[in-house]
Design a protein around this motif. Structure first.
Motif, PDB file in Angstrom:
ATOM      1  N   PRO A   1      29.774  54.400  30.009  1.00 33.75           N
ATOM      2  CA  PRO A   1      30.598  53.433  28.989  1.00 33.75           C
ATOM      3  C   PRO A   1      31.277  52.692  29.859  1.00 33.75           C
ATOM      4  O   PRO A   1      32.121  51.747  29.417  1.00 33.75           O
ATOM      5  CB  PRO A   1      30.959  54.376  27.773  1.00 33.75           C
ATOM      6  N   GLN A   2      32.462  53.593  30.646  1.00 36.44           N
ATOM      7  CA  GLN A   2      33.649  53.157  30.860  1.00 36.44           C
ATOM      8  C   GLN A   2      33.983  51.837  32.261  1.00 36.44           C
ATOM      9  O   GLN A   2      34.144  50.855  32.076  1.00 36.44           O
ATOM     10  CB  GLN A   2      34.697  54.118  31.991  1.00 36.44           C
ATOM     11  N   PHE A   3      32.128  52.229  32.809  1.00 38.10           N
ATOM     12  CA  PHE A   3      32.401  51.583  33.420  1.00 38.10           C
ATOM     13  C   PHE A   3      31.391  49.824  33.128  1.00 38.10           C
ATOM     14  O   PHE A   3      31.904  48.920  33.489  1.00 38.10           O
ATOM     15  CB  PHE A   3      30.881  51.927  35.213  1.00 38.10           C
ATOM     16  N   GLN A   4      30.404  49.913  32.072  1.00 41.32           N
ATOM     17  CA  GLN A   4      30.189  48.951  31.634  1.00 41.32           C
ATOM     18  C   GLN A   4      31.274  48.308  30.965  1.00 41.32           C
ATOM     19  O   GLN A   4      31.800  47.049  31.265  1.00 41.32           O
ATOM     20  CB  GLN A   4      28.910  49.289  29.971  1.00 41.32           C
TER      21      GLN A   4
ATOM     22  N   PHE B   1      34.787  47.893  32.151  1.00 38.68           N
ATOM     23  CA  PHE B   1      35.085  47.686  33.561  1.00 38.68           C
ATOM     24  C   PHE B   1      34.351  46.688  33.584  1.00 38.68           C
ATOM     25  O   PHE B   1      35.053  45.288  34.611  1.00 38.68           O
ATOM     26  CB  PHE B   1      35.452  48.980  34.284  1.00 38.68           C
ATOM     27  N   HIS B   2      33.518  46.289  33.854  1.00 34.35           N
ATOM     28  CA  HIS B   2      32.704  45.300  33.549  1.00 34.35           C
ATOM     29  C   HIS B   2      32.072  44.121  33.050  1.00 34.35           C
ATOM     30  O   HIS B   2      32.447  43.407  33.440  1.00 34.35           O
ATOM     31  CB  HIS B   2      30.524  45.912  34.428  1.00 34.35           C
ATOM     32  N   LYS B   3      32.326  44.265  32.251  1.00 34.16           N
ATOM     33  CA  LYS B   3      32.389  43.383  30.822  1.00 34.16           C
ATOM     34  C   LYS B   3      34.133  42.353  31.199  1.00 34.16           C
ATOM     35  O   LYS B   3      34.194  41.365  30.809  1.00 34.16           O
ATOM     36  CB  LYS B   3      32.538  43.712  29.468  1.00 34.16           C
ATOM     37  N   GLN B   4      35.324  43.360  31.306  1.00 36.20           N
ATOM     38  CA  GLN B   4      36.483  43.209  31.329  1.00 36.20           C
ATOM     39  C   GLN B   4      36.797  41.784  32.690  1.00 36.20           C
ATOM     40  O   GLN B   4      37.614  40.437  32.943  1.00 36.20           O
ATOM     41  CB  GLN B   4      37.438  44.277  31.759  1.00 36.20           C
ATOM     42  N   PHE B   5      36.154  42.507  33.353  1.00 33.67           N
ATOM     43  CA  PHE B   5      36.367  41.766  34.831  1.00 33.67           C
ATOM     44  C   PHE B   5      34.875  40.378  34.561  1.00 33.67           C
ATOM     45  O   PHE B   5      35.128  39.083  35.550  1.00 33.67           O
ATOM     46  CB  PHE B   5      34.911  42.293  36.130  1.00 33.67           C
ATOM     47  N   LYS B   6      33.988  40.063  34.451  1.00 28.82           N
ATOM     48  CA  LYS B   6      33.477  39.370  33.879  1.00 28.82           C
ATOM     49  C   LYS B   6      34.158  37.744  33.225  1.00 28.82           C
ATOM     50  O   LYS B   6      33.796  36.900  33.037  1.00 28.82           O
ATOM     51  CB  LYS B   6      31.880  38.940  33.174  1.00 28.82           C
ATOM     52  N   GLU B   7      35.196  38.536  32.161  1.00 39.10           N
ATOM     53  CA  GLU B   7      35.624  37.774  31.249  1.00 39.10           C
ATOM     54  C   GLU B   7      36.596  37.553  32.071  1.00 39.10           C
ATOM     55  O   GLU B   7      37.053  35.931  31.961  1.00 39.10           O
ATOM     56  CB  GLU B   7      36.185  38.889  29.978  1.00 39.10           C
ATOM     57  N   MET B   8      37.598  37.725  32.755  1.00 36.50           N
ATOM     58  CA  MET B   8      38.718  37.118  33.802  1.00 36.50           C
ATOM     59  C   MET B   8      38.116  36.236  34.500  1.00 36.50           C
ATOM     60  O   MET B   8      38.260  35.490  34.991  1.00 36.50           O
ATOM     61  CB  MET B   8      39.269  38.495  34.768  1.00 36.50           C
ATOM     62  N   ALA B   9      36.990  36.226  35.277  1.00 33.84           N
ATOM     63  CA  ALA B   9      35.883  35.438  36.136  1.00 33.84           C
ATOM     64  C   ALA B   9      35.912  33.870  35.306  1.00 33.84           C
ATOM     65  O   ALA B   9      35.650  32.678  35.639  1.00 33.84           O
ATOM     66  CB  ALA B   9      34.351  36.043  36.594  1.00 33.84           C
TER      67      ALA B   9
END
Length: 199
Positions: free
Chosen positions: A180-183, A185-193
């Motif tokens: 869940p933490q990785f998911q 993290f991935h979501k936040q990276f997509k939002e930043m991109a």
């Protein structure tokens, strides 16, 4: 010139750099100048160390790191102050009388050829003073032993980040996350991109 470690002494840098052949010094400086021009993501000290060993020159890890930092700071300071090649050599000679003529000639030639490019890039970077992620690697694992029994047989993600700081040093950081933490993290990276694409 700005010191890396004042106790180390500029004369010691001059002596160590004087041990390098003009070609080896030129190659080492070229790594640094390429980074300072924004053409590489960092200064890879392992690659420089390998070139030293191939040429039969052996320095301990701290000596090599201090030499790289000294050259980095020397060129960065010269760019910041918009020094000519002649002024750069004069400042080095002011710091120590132990510089070899060959070392100073290499520094003069490289700075004559590339100083203006480094100066321009450093001005750009001054307005964008942030570190940079160079590489992200991840792997999925399964916890088979732990201090608490409830975490056994739980999947986790191990992340390895390579980042370059403002000094040009490449750092490796690793950490573990639950799924869940990785998911998240991935979501936040997509939002930043997505945000960065609008800039």
């Amino acid at each position: 010139m700005p010191g890396v470690d004042a106790s180390y002494g500029i004369s010691k840098f001059a002596d160590n750099i004087g041990c390098l052949s003009p070609d080896l010094l030129s190659g080492t400086c070229q790594h640094i100048l390429t980074y300072l021009q924004g053409k590489s993501s960092g200064v890879d000290s392992a690659e420089i160390s390998d070139s030293f060993l191939s040429a039969g020159v052996s320095f301990d890890h701290d000596t090599l790191q201090n030499m790289i930092r000294f050259l980095l700071l020397t060129f960065r300071s010269a760019a910041k102050n918009n020094l000519s090649a002649k002024d750069l050599v004069a400042r080095l000679e002011e710091g120590s009388s132990r510089w070899s003529k060959a070392s100073l000639q290499v520094m003069h030639k490289l700075w004559s050829d590339q100083g203006a490019l480094v100066h321009a890039q450093q001005e750009i970077q001054a307005t964008l003073s942030i570190g940079q992620i160079v590489d992200i690697q991840w792997k999925l694992g399964m916890a088979v032993s732990a201090d608490s029994c409830r975490s056994l047989n739980s999947p986790y993600v191990c992340l390895l980040l390579r980042t370059v700081d403002l000094s040009g040093q490449i750092w490796r950081r690793s950490f573990e996350m639950t799924i869940p933490q990785f998911q998240n993290f991935h979501k936040q990276f997509k939002e930043m991109a997505a945000v960065l694409e609008t800039v």
